[in-house]
Design an enzyme around this catalytic site. Structure first.
Site: not given
Ligand code: GDP
Ligand code: IMO
Ligand code: MG
Length: 434
Positions: A27-28, A30, A32, A53-56, A233, A310, A340, A425
């Site tokens: 959730d870093e 990726k 974006k 994965a959940g990539h926003t 991840q 989730t 961020k 952002g």
């Molecule tokens: P991913 O799994 O690595 O793609 O990250 P996620 O989508 O799970 O979580 C990142 C969150 O931070 C999302 O809600 C994005 O819209 C948001 N985001 C990404 N980059 C930035 C940033 O530079 N600043 C802010 N405020 N939000 C960001």
């Molecule tokens: P993105 O790609 C954050 C975590 C779960 C749990 C562990 C094992 O959005 O960054 P799993 O369902 O893979 O067997 O769960 O890994 N986890 C993540 N945490 N972002 C993710 O994906 C994750 N995918 C799995 O929360 O701790």
């Molecule tokens: Mg994510």
């Protein structure tokens, strides 16, 4: 769909083949960054993980969360691919393909390659994941998407590959084999009939896209095309190099890209990691810099730190430079994107962990391999003044307020890698460059 003009510029990718990984526990940001950098790529390949994965990303101001498709899908003219190391939930993939179509993305087999070698997540694997997570002891806090059981079946050579899934005869043969292997399989078939129906229905929809993706990818690399290899991840969730057992079941690190595609390491031009200016983690496991105070709460609220898959609240803490240096070393990161950074604005002081203190082993300056040792560690912080000025949305890292520049410089010093871009952002192009 190409990037609208208001989204700001994207710095060109320097290497032909670049691996982009999460450098923390996921959730870093990726999604974006892949979406932003994909403007410059001809091919984007997702190489591991599944719909855990959940990539926003935001396209034309609309939020999209991708679980299964690569985050470069919203650009015209590019090819997207899922390589052998990915696990695929077929019904989820179909939902996402339909969603992409609503955004004007026409998916054609010439621009979406699904590896026949990738393994398939079935309702049976989801059931097993749920069962394992319901134990009173030893739960990992997984996403319950069936990831661990699918990779387990792959390793124990009883899995179902995508190429066989889309072939009715092979799929039926696999189902029969599972019935014979597992006494509860029939019950899961009847209890979860809706999930199985969606699973079956996805086969015909996906069939035209299933191909020898890895050979196509190698051909593109050999032709010198710009290729982005997308990790899911994060590096600290890697099955070998993460905080085992609190990890996911795939090779999330940069080397995973080579293994997944069958691409020799010599073809990788650059490995880039994405880290937040702080750290989050979903699920169980050690987290030395975790905050339980008001600062932690404010970072979680301002950063909207809820799981994109989730919806679980993410645990939040200060940036851990010990862990990040370890990730830089393990993955050969030539640069780190510090994302961020806007969320840190307004704090009186900011901290980074530069060492750990262990009750018996004393001060540790490198990441211990033993998760129990890590669990017992307290962080040793460097504390710096914060900044209250808004940071610019786009421009140069040099345009940051002095205190934020100092923070970036200290991160670089402690992790031994340059910060090449800063996230400001959630939109495409919300970024500062060198
Ligand atoms: P991913 O799994 O690595 O793609 O990250 P996620 O989508 O799970 O979580 C990142 C969150 O931070 C999302 O809600 C994005 O819209 C948001 N985001 C990404 N980059 C930035 C940033 O530079 N600043 C802010 N405020 N939000 C960001
Ligand atoms: P993105 O790609 C954050 C975590 C779960 C749990 C562990 C094992 O959005 O960054 P799993 O369902 O893979 O067997 O769960 O890994 N986890 C993540 N945490 N972002 C993710 O994906 C994750 N995918 C799995 O929360 O701790
Ligand atoms: Mg994510």
């Amino acid at each position: 769909m190409s990037a609208p003009a208001q989204h700001g510029k994207t710095e060109p990718l320097k290497a032909s083949t670049t691996v982009l990984i999460g450098a923390q526990w996921g959730d870093e940001g990726k999604g974006k960054w892949i979406d932003s950098l994909a403007a410059d790529a001809e091919l984007v390949v997702r190489y591991q993980g599944g719909n855990n994965a959940g990539h926003t990303l935001y396209v034309d101001g609309k939020k999209i969360v991708l679980h299964q498709l690569p985050s470069g899908i919203f650009h015209d003219g590019q090819v997207s691919a899922l390589a052998a190391g990915v696990v695929v939930n077929p019904a989820q993939l179909v939902i996402e393909m339909e969603r992409a179509a609503e955004f004007g993305v026409t998916l054609h087999p010439s621009r979406l390659w699904l590896s026949g070698r990738a393994h398939v997540i079935t309702p049976w694997h989801v059931y097993l994941d749920e069962q394992r997570e319901s134990r009173s002891h030893g739960a990992i806090g997984t996403t319950k998407r069936g990831i661990g059981p699918t990779y387990s079946d792959k390793a124990s050579r009883s899995g179902l590959r995508l190429g066989h899934f889309v072939n009715e005869t092979s799929r039926k043969r696999w189902l029969q084999q599972m019935r014979e292997l597992h006494p509860e399989f029939n019950k899961v078939l009847s209890d979860r009939h809706e999930a199985w129906a969606a699973f079956e229905a996805a086969a015909a929809r996906l069939a035209p896209f299933v191909t020898d993706a890895e050979t196509h990818i190698r051909t593109a690399v050999a032709a010198g095309k710009k290729v982005l290899l997308e990790g899911a991840q994060g590096a600290l969730l890697d099955i070998d190099h993460g905080t085992y057992p609190f990890v996911t079941s795939s090779t999330t690190g940069s080397a995973g890209a080579c293994q997944s595609i069958g691409l020799a390491p010599r073809h990788i031009g650059a490995c880039i990691g994405i880290a937040k200016g702080y750290v989050t983690r979903v699920g169980a496991g050690p987290f030395p810099t975790e905050l339980h105070d008001e600062v932690g709460k404010s970072l979680a609220t301002k950063g909207q730190e809820f799981g994109a898959t989730t919806g679980r609240p993410r645990r939040v803490g200060w940036l851990d430079a010990v862990a990040l240096r370890y990730v830089v070393d393990v993955n050969g990161l030539s640069g780190v994107i510090l994302n961020k950074m806007d969320i840190l604005t307004g704090l009186k002081e900011v901290k980074i962990a530069v060492a750990y203190r262990h009750p018996t082993a004393g001060e540790l300056t490198s990441m211990p391999w033993d998760t129990e040792v890590l669990e017992a560690c307290q962080p040793v912080y460097e504390t710096m003044p914060g900044w209250s000025e808004d940071i610019p949305r786009s421009g140069k890292i040099a345009d940051l307020p002095a205190a934020a520049r100092h923070f970036v410089a200290e991160v670089e010093r402690h992790i031994g890698a340059p910060v090449i871009m800063v996230g400001t952002g959630p939109n495409r192009g919300d970024a500062l460059y060198r």
